[in-house]
Write a protein that holds these residues in place. Sequence first.
Motif, PDB file in Angstrom:
ATOM      1  N   GLN A 126      51.862  -1.133 -61.194  1.00  0.00           N
ATOM      2  CA  GLN A 126      51.463  -2.452 -61.707  1.00  0.00           C
ATOM      3  C   GLN A 126      52.654  -3.415 -61.685  1.00  0.00           C
ATOM      4  O   GLN A 126      52.505  -4.598 -61.369  1.00  0.00           O
TER       5      GLN A 126
ATOM      6  N   SER B 101      53.241  -4.634 -58.201  1.00  0.00           N
ATOM      7  CA  SER B 101      52.273  -5.683 -57.866  1.00  0.00           C
ATOM      8  C   SER B 101      52.677  -7.008 -58.502  1.00  0.00           C
ATOM      9  O   SER B 101      52.550  -8.066 -57.883  1.00  0.00           O
TER      10      SER B 101
ATOM     11  N   ALA C 153      45.851 -12.833 -72.744  1.00  0.00           N
ATOM     12  CA  ALA C 153      46.861 -12.998 -71.682  1.00  0.00           C
ATOM     13  C   ALA C 153      47.334 -11.636 -71.176  1.00  0.00           C
ATOM     14  O   ALA C 153      47.548 -11.452 -69.980  1.00  0.00           O
ATOM     15  N   LYS C 154      47.479 -10.678 -72.087  1.00  0.00           N
ATOM     16  CA  LYS C 154      47.926  -9.351 -71.652  1.00  0.00           C
ATOM     17  C   LYS C 154      46.912  -8.715 -70.701  1.00  0.00           C
ATOM     18  O   LYS C 154      47.288  -8.123 -69.689  1.00  0.00           O
TER      19      LYS C 154
ATOM     20  N   GLU D 229      44.747 -10.370 -68.901  1.00  0.00           N
ATOM     21  CA  GLU D 229      44.696 -11.168 -67.671  1.00  0.00           C
ATOM     22  C   GLU D 229      45.848 -10.786 -66.732  1.00  0.00           C
ATOM     23  O   GLU D 229      45.655 -10.627 -65.524  1.00  0.00           O
ATOM     24  N   ILE D 230      47.033 -10.615 -67.295  1.00  0.00           N
ATOM     25  CA  ILE D 230      48.191 -10.237 -66.470  1.00  0.00           C
ATOM     26  C   ILE D 230      47.965  -8.846 -65.868  1.00  0.00           C
ATOM     27  O   ILE D 230      48.214  -8.616 -64.684  1.00  0.00           O
ATOM     28  N   ASP D 231      47.454  -7.940 -66.684  1.00  0.00           N
ATOM     29  CA  ASP D 231      47.177  -6.593 -66.183  1.00  0.00           C
ATOM     30  C   ASP D 231      46.164  -6.648 -65.035  1.00  0.00           C
ATOM     31  O   ASP D 231      46.294  -5.937 -64.032  1.00  0.00           O
TER      32      ASP D 231
ATOM     33  N   GLU E 166      45.593  -9.316 -63.052  1.00  0.00           N
ATOM     34  CA  GLU E 166      46.239  -9.928 -61.880  1.00  0.00           C
ATOM     35  C   GLU E 166      47.074  -8.881 -61.128  1.00  0.00           C
ATOM     36  O   GLU E 166      47.072  -8.829 -59.902  1.00  0.00           O
ATOM     37  N   ASN E 167      47.788  -8.065 -61.880  1.00  0.00           N
ATOM     38  CA  ASN E 167      48.567  -6.994 -61.249  1.00  0.00           C
ATOM     39  C   ASN E 167      47.636  -6.002 -60.553  1.00  0.00           C
ATOM     40  O   ASN E 167      47.897  -5.554 -59.433  1.00  0.00           O
ATOM     41  N   MET E 168      46.548  -5.657 -61.245  1.00  0.00           N
ATOM     42  CA  MET E 168      45.592  -4.675 -60.708  1.00  0.00           C
ATOM     43  C   MET E 168      44.970  -5.155 -59.403  1.00  0.00           C
ATOM     44  O   MET E 168      44.779  -4.378 -58.471  1.00  0.00           O
TER      45      MET E 168
ATOM     46  N   ILE F 283      41.072  -1.739 -68.249  1.00  0.00           N
ATOM     47  CA  ILE F 283      40.925  -3.194 -68.287  1.00  0.00           C
ATOM     48  C   ILE F 283      39.483  -3.575 -68.638  1.00  0.00           C
ATOM     49  O   ILE F 283      39.241  -4.444 -69.478  1.00  0.00           O
TER      50      ILE F 283
END
Lengths: 366, 398
Positions: A278, A281, B286-287, B289-291, B293-295, B326
Amino acid sequence: MDFSLGEDRQMLVDSVGRYLADTFDFSAREKAIASSEGWSRAMWNGLAELGVIGAFFREDAGGYGGSPFDIGAVFGEVGRAIAVGPFLETLMAGRVLAATGRSEELAGVISGETRITFADTPMMGANGSPVAPMHAASNGDGWKLSGGKGVVGYVAGAELIVVSAQTDTGTSLFLVRGDAAGVSIRDYPLVDGGAAGELTLADTPAELLGSDGEGQALIDDATAAGLTALSWEAVAIMDVLRAQTIEYLRTRKQFGIPIGKFQALQHRMATVALEIEQARSAAINAAAALDKAPNVRDAAASAAKYTIGTVGKLTAEEAIQLHGGIGMTWELPLSHYAKRLTMIGHLLGDEDEHLSRYIALRQAAA
Amino acid sequence: MDLEFTEEEKAFREEVRAFLKEKLPARLSDKVRNGQNLRKEDMEEWHAILNARGWLANHWPVEWGGTGWTVMQRAIFEEEVSKAHAPRIVPFGLSMLAPVLIKYGSEEQKKHYLPRILDGTDWWCQGYSEPGAGSDLASLKTQAVRDGDDYIVNGQKTWTTLGQYADWIFCLVRTSNEGKKQEGISFLLIDMKTPGIEVRPIKLLDGDHEVNEVFFTDVRVPVANLVGEENKGWTYAKYLLTYERTNIAGVGASIAAFEQLQQVAKTTMRNGGPLAEDPLFAARMAKVEIDLENMKTTNLRVLAAAGAGHAPTAESSMLKIRGTEIRQALTDLMRRAAGSYAQPWIHAAFEEGFNGEPVGPDWAAPVASDYFNMRKLSIFGGSNEVQREIITKSILEL
């Protein structure tokens, strides 16, 4: 869609990696961080010769690269070797020089002849509040700066310092010569190797970079690049910690079997491995957004810093814990990777600050 | 590095969107968006619409009615149908059985069953888990004993999703007790109308009937219904589990759920301001959402590697773990967003055509039930703990 670095960039990465492996192994690093300067100028000059510093900047600014993935790729190698030196400072200050047309100074930086750093962090006093805010005034024969900056990376011996200061108009950036009048530095080593210092200026002559009062946009751009670079550096360090920890789980025996056979440890390792992907990414996302509009760029940069902050803490702590007592020793390179990874969390704002900034940026966009 | 979709991929996405705009009935997407229960006919209706376009079995080989799409096209398709709140494609026949038949089935089996899966003649369910065989699936006990041209099947399957609708069940059965437990398992196709089969509903914690127990008492199954070789069923079952992992992260579903959460957080007032501006709720959002986006990027990296011929192992498990975490986190936030109004349980509101008196925010009725229902994500398809075992095996090689 292509997630490979590409041939040219891979060649650069390979040559930087080889150079650092050959000239900056663990014992060379030990020598460098114990030296009075806290880093190795010989290593720096060697990297400059390889074109590493030029890779931070675009061709129209006199560099040999400058794409976000060039920056990321080089910082990955810096992380893999936990190389100490003014990489981040050079990237950020150099970016300001490039943006403000200071090609002559930038050429010296790219060749390695000129050492530069970036002074933006407020100086903190004994009671935990900022002291001596940097301000600038123009009195007809040029700008003069007075005030302090804190924890300025590799400031001792830097020939050029990019300094942020308040003018009557607003935040502005200035170029200060390291040997200018009124410059005083109290330098010290850093907990993860390398050096920094407290910078005090007293009526120090300085040149305005860009326009008066318009420094914040330059700082934001340099910061976004710095965050991207740190993200790639951090992920490379995570990769090293992961590999070393996996190797230890495979070979260290207790109760007659490799400790990697214990499920409690296996699941923790699996979680670390997942989180690192992660984080990788997030670093890719930050690089992909670096040349985009400022709100998109900064949201991705903050998302990445938040991610590498949380994952970095997890990876560093788990690497030490899964190694047990040996993970606590100075002798094992692992502990130095863990320290560097943790301290990256303290550069340019930690995960809480960047989560807050991310929220603010997303709310502004909504 | 090039994170942009190609022009062809962008055009394909537009094609999918245009199709959904034209062909996805609003009645169905409304039900999905509002968390209402889909009936069997709803799912069949959507299958038929996709089949008419040739997109139902999009991952099958072209010769059997597939599309020849790249992994990236399939991912784009999954994302768009999720974002449009289309009903999910029921996976049992299309995504679970069919790949096994295509790889290991006989020509007769392929010719007979595959067209019937496509046109909806047969509704399939999965007979894997048993009361004593969950994560340790290979310890299954349902027995098939050869008797002339038949097997006689005795035993019990459980957690059989939508088995109440099924015409057929594909089963893992024990045909040998010799050697390793994995080496005595066979893969059998059983007509649900065969005498001796009883389906009993299991009511789940959200009050709904989604899964069943299936009991087999002296059920006669023709030997012709064996897939591949006797005692090789574990190989086929594993193939089934590793095949088709493009959607394991559920990225499209999470994007759709996050968009809904954002909308809700903007309009829902809490302590005098929008929930989206509550610092603690905003941080939770936000946490996630960021996870996410990374995913998205992690998923694309795995897809790009798969497209280049790299078979994902540990990566699939990582996507499963984080993808389900998520999705669960998003249902958790929806539940929190409803505040007190997560509590009312007006079950009729989950059915199409409910016109009773609404209670509280119009989105709030199903959120608690959804949250409870989605706990299943980290349990099924190989629990997230089993996924960690897979990751460990692959990276530690011990």
